[in-house]
Write a protein that holds these residues in place. Structure first.
Motif, PDB file in Angstrom:
ATOM      1  N   UNK A  25       0.814  -1.225   0.000  1.00 10.66           N
ATOM      2  CA  UNK A  25       0.000   0.000   0.000  1.00 10.66           C
ATOM      3  C   UNK A  25       0.844   1.269   0.000  1.00 10.66           C
ATOM      4  N   UNK A  51       1.619   6.734  -0.681  1.00  3.35           N
ATOM      5  CA  UNK A  51       0.736   5.705  -1.170  1.00  3.35           C
ATOM      6  C   UNK A  51       1.206   5.198  -2.524  1.00  3.35           C
ATOM      7  N   UNK A  52       1.034   3.921  -2.773  1.00  2.00           N
ATOM      8  CA  UNK A  52       1.516   3.352  -4.038  1.00  2.00           C
ATOM      9  C   UNK A  52       0.867   4.046  -5.228  1.00  2.00           C
ATOM     10  N   UNK A  53      -0.400   4.479  -5.067  1.00  2.00           N
ATOM     11  CA  UNK A  53      -1.088   5.140  -6.182  1.00  2.00           C
ATOM     12  C   UNK A  53      -0.673   6.607  -6.334  1.00  2.00           C
ATOM     13  N   UNK A  54       0.084   7.121  -5.371  1.00  2.00           N
ATOM     14  CA  UNK A  54       0.650   8.462  -5.486  1.00  2.00           C
ATOM     15  C   UNK A  54       2.087   8.391  -5.994  1.00  2.00           C
ATOM     16  N   UNK A  79       5.113   6.295  -8.803  1.00  2.00           N
ATOM     17  CA  UNK A  79       5.285   5.543 -10.039  1.00  2.00           C
ATOM     18  C   UNK A  79       6.089   4.267  -9.745  1.00  2.00           C
ATOM     19  N   UNK A 102       3.328  -2.386  -7.607  1.00  2.00           N
ATOM     20  CA  UNK A 102       1.967  -1.878  -7.580  1.00  2.00           C
ATOM     21  C   UNK A 102       0.993  -2.966  -8.018  1.00  2.00           C
ATOM     22  N   UNK A 126      -1.282  -5.011 -10.127  1.00  2.00           N
ATOM     23  CA  UNK A 126      -1.305  -5.267 -11.570  1.00  2.00           C
ATOM     24  C   UNK A 126       0.030  -5.000 -12.271  1.00  2.00           C
ATOM     25  N   UNK A 147      -8.823  -2.575  -9.571  1.00  2.00           N
ATOM     26  CA  UNK A 147      -8.634  -1.990  -8.242  1.00  2.00           C
ATOM     27  C   UNK A 147      -9.859  -1.165  -7.854  1.00  2.00           C
ATOM     28  N   UNK A 148     -10.691  -0.868  -8.858  1.00  2.00           N
ATOM     29  CA  UNK A 148     -11.877  -0.075  -8.565  1.00  2.00           C
ATOM     30  C   UNK A 148     -12.749   0.052  -9.792  1.00  2.00           C
ATOM     31  N   UNK A 161      -2.860   3.712   0.670  1.00  2.00           N
ATOM     32  CA  UNK A 161      -2.448   3.563  -0.736  1.00  2.00           C
ATOM     33  C   UNK A 161      -2.606   4.857  -1.522  1.00  2.00           C
ATOM     34  N   UNK A 162      -3.363   5.817  -0.951  1.00  2.00           N
ATOM     35  CA  UNK A 162      -3.596   7.104  -1.623  1.00  2.00           C
ATOM     36  C   UNK A 162      -2.769   8.234  -1.025  1.00  2.00           C
ATOM     37  N   UNK A 173      -1.437  11.599  -2.711  1.00  2.00           N
ATOM     38  CA  UNK A 173      -2.096  11.855  -3.999  1.00  2.00           C
ATOM     39  C   UNK A 173      -2.888  13.157  -3.983  1.00  2.00           C
ATOM     40  N   UNK A 232      -3.341   9.793 -13.869  1.00  2.00           N
ATOM     41  CA  UNK A 232      -3.560   8.836 -14.941  1.00  2.00           C
ATOM     42  C   UNK A 232      -4.446   7.713 -14.439  1.00  2.00           C
ATOM     43  N   UNK A 270      -5.465   3.887 -15.751  1.00  2.00           N
ATOM     44  CA  UNK A 270      -5.375   2.800 -16.713  1.00  2.00           C
ATOM     45  C   UNK A 270      -6.623   1.962 -16.499  1.00  2.00           C
ATOM     46  N   UNK A 315      -6.302   4.681 -21.452  1.00  2.00           N
ATOM     47  CA  UNK A 315      -5.387   5.541 -20.705  1.00  2.00           C
ATOM     48  C   UNK A 315      -5.937   6.959 -20.756  1.00  2.00           C
ATOM     49  N   UNK A 358      -5.773  10.950 -18.671  1.00  2.00           N
ATOM     50  CA  UNK A 358      -5.386  11.831 -17.573  1.00  2.00           C
ATOM     51  C   UNK A 358      -6.625  12.634 -17.199  1.00  2.00           C
ATOM     52  N   UNK A 395      -7.594  -0.306 -13.516  1.00  2.00           N
ATOM     53  CA  UNK A 395      -6.507  -1.214 -13.151  1.00  2.00           C
ATOM     54  C   UNK A 395      -5.339  -0.521 -12.457  1.00  2.00           C
ATOM     55  N   UNK A 396      -5.236   0.786 -12.625  1.00  2.00           N
ATOM     56  CA  UNK A 396      -4.145   1.481 -11.944  1.00  2.00           C
ATOM     57  C   UNK A 396      -4.441   2.980 -11.893  1.00  2.00           C
ATOM     58  N   UNK A 397      -3.847   3.617 -10.897  1.00  2.00           N
ATOM     59  CA  UNK A 397      -3.856   5.074 -10.723  1.00  2.00           C
ATOM     60  C   UNK A 397      -2.392   5.471 -10.607  1.00  2.00           C
ATOM     61  N   UNK A 398      -1.984   6.491 -11.364  1.00  2.00           N
ATOM     62  CA  UNK A 398      -0.616   6.995 -11.247  1.00  2.00           C
ATOM     63  C   UNK A 398      -0.675   8.515 -11.190  1.00  2.00           C
ATOM     64  N   UNK A 399       0.187   9.144 -10.400  1.00  2.00           N
ATOM     65  CA  UNK A 399       0.208  10.611 -10.410  1.00  2.00           C
ATOM     66  C   UNK A 399       0.668  11.108 -11.776  1.00  2.00           C
ATOM     67  N   UNK A 400       0.083  12.217 -12.222  1.00  2.00           N
ATOM     68  CA  UNK A 400       0.542  12.860 -13.457  1.00  2.00           C
ATOM     69  C   UNK A 400       1.760  13.702 -13.128  1.00  2.00           C
TER      70      UNK A 400
END
Lengths: 232, 232
Positions: A72, A86-89, A91, A95, A97, B8-9, B46-47, B50, B57, B59, B101, B103, B132-137
């Motif tokens: 996490x 957080x892993x989602x914050x 790169x 993570x 998937x 994941x959501x 995990x957030x 963020x 992003x 996915x 994909x 943003x 499937x994934x969230x990534x910071x831009x």
């Protein structure tokens, strides 16, 4: 709510180990790679029009760490390795998937009679990376003009000066074109983990484009001590 | 060379059908959505961090067309629907692995006691989309300063003026805040397929945020004819 991915291709790059591989694309312009498409995705028609794009997105798998799963929170090396995010914050490759996302420079298409693929540069991809999708980079959709990242995320990494010891000149002269730039750009980013950044004079090794490269950091920056082609 | 993805959501959005859903993010600022995280990914940790990012992003899976598979070439609606491009030179949903994909603007985090998730805007995501994934831009890594798309790709879509017929005023007044802007921004993009763009005066229906919206295009732009809350 699950899906199966099949690799459309695989990356062939000079980064054969995680250590030394740039942590984002765009940091090592000299880094070239090939994306080899796999059947049934290796049709020239599937690439039609892509030659007009300067950059492409690759969606890929962090294959080298896939078995280690996700957590996490992570400690990103660029935040000094001591701050949990957080892993989602982040790169981070660790993570859910295990999907990676990079915009890389497209240098050209490989078309028949060559096996179909893309010639890439300025990338951050380990050799053997499975690729799941290619998308054109569209500035109007992919670069929101008002996007802001927090200061700690936003900073472009510092670069150290890199010099080559006299002893490595013959190896540099014998290496393929672009190898010196690849070494210079890779080591300028100081691939050492944050907790070793204070250490001076300790030798490290990194594998780059089929060569074992030994180097150290001192007050003056990076010195490359030895370059040896690796046995295949 | 295959991998399994687990959502994941899931996206909860006012776009309940493909018709009318914007074809890229950033086109309909009034479009809001929630990404509901699913166990075990619904941990606040995990957030962490963020909230400082303006954009993320996502996915995701093109779930509404997943069963239809991929084709080597597609006819993107923005190229008029009559020019074939390679699927990898397009952002078409009919692609190997069906990965999308986008943003999108991050408006805030949903944290306990609410179920964990993200509040989003300015998106192009159908209700029910698996994420499937969230990534910071990260602008420094994700927006190459010298990136260029071909002219046909690069143009921001034209927008038509949108007016509301007198008869829809009561429905607009009764709708939730932001609904009028959502209708205006969505229909300004003219969601009709390219081959119908020449037709004037023909009524169309689109579902938006729980309403059935009827509209037509004439010389003056889009006129909204009728707005009716949908039975749930």
């Amino acid at each position: 709510m699950s899906a199966t991915l099949e690799a459309i291709g695989v990356i062939r790059s000079g980064f054969e180990q995680r250590f030394g591989t740039p942590r984002q694309p765009g940091l090592v312009p000299a880094a070239t790679a090939v994306l080899q498409l796999r059947p049934p995705y290796d049709e020239p028609a599937a690439l039609r029009g892509l030659e007009a794009c300067s950059h492409v997105w690759l969606l890929f798998g962090f294959h080298a760490v896939a078995a280690r799963g996700w957590r996490p929170t992570v400690r990103p090396p660029r935040l000094g390795g001591n701050r949990r995010l957080g892993v989602f914050a982040s790169r981070s490759p660790f993570r859910p998937n295990g999907l990676g996302l990079s915009v890389v420079r497209l240098q050209g298409l490989l078309l028949p009679p060559a096996p179909c693929g893309l010639r890439l540069a300025d990338h951050d991809l380990l050799d053997g990376t499975p690729v799941y999708d290619i998308k054109p980079y569209l500035p109007y959709a992919d670069a929101p003009p008002d996007a802001q990242a927090p200061a700690a995320f936003a900073a472009v990494p510092e670069r150290l000066p890199v010099r080559f010891a006299e002893a490595v000149r013959p190896a540099l002269a014998a290496a393929p074109a672009g190898f010196e730039a690849l070494v210079r750009e890779t080591l300028a980013l100081d691939p050492r983990p944050a907790y070793r950044r204070g250490e001076h004079g300790r030798p490290h090794g990194v594998q780059l484009a089929g060569h074992e490269v030994r180097w150290m950091v001192d007050e003056g920056g990076v010195e490359v001590l030895e370059i040896r082609p690796m046995a295949r």
